[in-house]
Design a protein around this motif. Structure first.
Motif, short mmCIF file in Angstrom:
data_model
loop_
_atom_site.label_atom_id
_atom_site.label_comp_id
_atom_site.label_asym_id
_atom_site.label_seq_id
_atom_site.Cartn_x
_atom_site.Cartn_y
_atom_site.Cartn_z
N UNK A 172 -6.36 -1.92 -6.04
CA UNK A 172 -7.33 -1.26 -5.17
C UNK A 172 -6.85 0.15 -4.84
N UNK A 173 -7.79 0.97 -4.42
CA UNK A 173 -7.43 2.34 -4.04
C UNK A 173 -8.49 2.88 -3.10
N UNK A 174 -8.06 3.82 -2.28
CA UNK A 174 -8.96 4.50 -1.36
C UNK A 174 -8.62 5.98 -1.39
N UNK A 175 -9.65 6.81 -1.27
CA UNK A 175 -9.45 8.26 -1.24
C UNK A 175 -10.24 8.83 -0.08
N UNK A 176 -9.70 9.88 0.51
CA UNK A 176 -10.38 10.53 1.62
C UNK A 176 -10.03 12.01 1.65
N UNK A 177 -10.89 12.74 2.35
CA UNK A 177 -10.66 14.15 2.66
C UNK A 177 -10.55 14.21 4.18
N UNK A 178 -9.79 15.17 4.68
CA UNK A 178 -9.65 15.24 6.12
C UNK A 178 -9.55 16.67 6.63
N UNK A 179 -10.01 16.82 7.86
CA UNK A 179 -9.84 18.04 8.62
C UNK A 179 -9.21 17.63 9.95
N UNK A 180 -9.03 18.58 10.84
CA UNK A 180 -8.46 18.28 12.15
C UNK A 180 -9.38 17.37 12.96
N UNK A 181 -10.68 17.38 12.67
CA UNK A 181 -11.65 16.60 13.45
C UNK A 181 -12.23 15.40 12.72
N UNK B 86 0.86 -1.18 0.00
CA UNK B 86 0.00 0.00 0.00
C UNK B 86 0.89 1.22 0.00
N UNK B 87 0.61 2.14 -0.92
CA UNK B 87 1.45 3.33 -1.07
C UNK B 87 0.60 4.49 -1.61
N UNK B 88 1.08 5.69 -1.42
CA UNK B 88 0.41 6.87 -1.97
C UNK B 88 0.42 6.83 -3.49
N UNK B 89 -0.64 7.33 -4.10
CA UNK B 89 -0.72 7.38 -5.56
C UNK B 89 -1.24 8.74 -6.01
N UNK B 90 -0.98 9.04 -7.26
CA UNK B 90 -1.51 10.22 -7.91
C UNK B 90 -2.54 9.76 -8.93
N UNK C 172 -6.97 12.68 -0.87
CA UNK C 172 -5.70 11.98 -0.66
C UNK C 172 -5.93 10.54 -1.09
N UNK C 173 -4.96 9.95 -1.77
CA UNK C 173 -5.13 8.62 -2.34
C UNK C 173 -4.06 7.65 -1.86
N UNK C 174 -4.48 6.42 -1.59
CA UNK C 174 -3.57 5.29 -1.38
C UNK C 174 -3.95 4.21 -2.38
N UNK C 175 -2.95 3.53 -2.90
CA UNK C 175 -3.20 2.42 -3.79
C UNK C 175 -2.68 1.12 -3.21
N UNK C 176 -3.33 0.03 -3.56
CA UNK C 176 -2.87 -1.31 -3.20
C UNK C 176 -2.31 -1.96 -4.46
N UNK D 249 -5.97 4.60 -12.56
CA UNK D 249 -6.89 4.71 -11.43
C UNK D 249 -8.32 4.90 -11.92
N UNK D 250 -8.50 5.73 -12.92
CA UNK D 250 -9.85 5.95 -13.46
C UNK D 250 -10.44 4.64 -13.99
N UNK D 251 -9.64 3.86 -14.71
CA UNK D 251 -10.12 2.57 -15.22
C UNK D 251 -10.52 1.64 -14.08
N UNK D 252 -9.71 1.62 -13.02
CA UNK D 252 -10.02 0.80 -11.85
C UNK D 252 -11.31 1.30 -11.19
N UNK D 253 -11.44 2.60 -11.07
CA UNK D 253 -12.64 3.20 -10.46
C UNK D 253 -13.89 2.80 -11.25
N UNK D 254 -13.83 2.91 -12.56
CA UNK D 254 -14.99 2.56 -13.38
C UNK D 254 -15.34 1.08 -13.25
N UNK D 255 -14.33 0.20 -13.26
CA UNK D 255 -14.59 -1.23 -13.14
C UNK D 255 -15.21 -1.56 -11.78
#
Length: 146
Positions: free
Chosen positions: A62-71, A3-7, A49-53, A12-18
């Motif tokens: 695989x990939x996961x994306x999230x947004x974050x704040x302090x809370x 698992x590592x950061x990705x751009x 922010x993105x991480x890829x497997x 990624x778009x092809x994976x997302x669509x599938x």
């Protein structure tokens, strides 16, 4: 699996669509916004922010994306290659986001009729917050973990 950061890119778009095509089948509705997204839209979501497997051959599975704040950490997208389902990839990605979230609240939504995703979040201790009809006929279930 690594698992590592990705751009975001075409891979990624092809994976997302599938991945979202599978969810569309599960919920009986293909109006899921990430399923309709093009590369320009994916790249414009710069706050994510993105991480890829990656598998042993260094393929993005695989990939996961999230947004974050302090809370809050808002788990925005979770995608797994349909050929790699039920191998713990989604679980590993969500666990990594939870570890990075620390003590912050984590929220996520999925299609109301997406039973595999719902089981995943419930297995990880997320609590159901209820269902919302985001557009006529398209229902999502929201979860949170504190």
């Amino acid at each position: 699996m690594r698992i590592d950061g990705i751009t975001p890119d075409q891979r990624l778009l092809d994976l997302q669509h599938a991945s979202y095509a599978i969810e569309a089948e599960l919920i009986g509705d293909d109006r899921i916004p990430p399923l309709q997204e093009n590369l320009e839209g994916l790249l414009a979501a710069g706050e994510l922010r993105w991480l890829g497997a990656f598998d042993a051959e260094d393929r993005l599975v695989g990939a996961v994306a999230w947004e974050e704040t302090a809370e809050l950490v808002d788990l925005n997208r979770l995608v797994v290659d349909p050929a790699a389902l039920r191998q713990g990839i989604g679980l590993a990605l969500v666990k990594e986001v939870l570890a990075r979230a620390g003590e912050r609240r984590v929220e996520v939504s999925t299609g109301r009729d997406n039973a595999p995703a719902r089981r995943l979040y419930e297995r990880l201790g997320f609590t159901g917050l209820g269902d919302v009809e985001v557009i006529p006929g398209l229902w999502i279930t929201s979860y949170a973990k504190s």
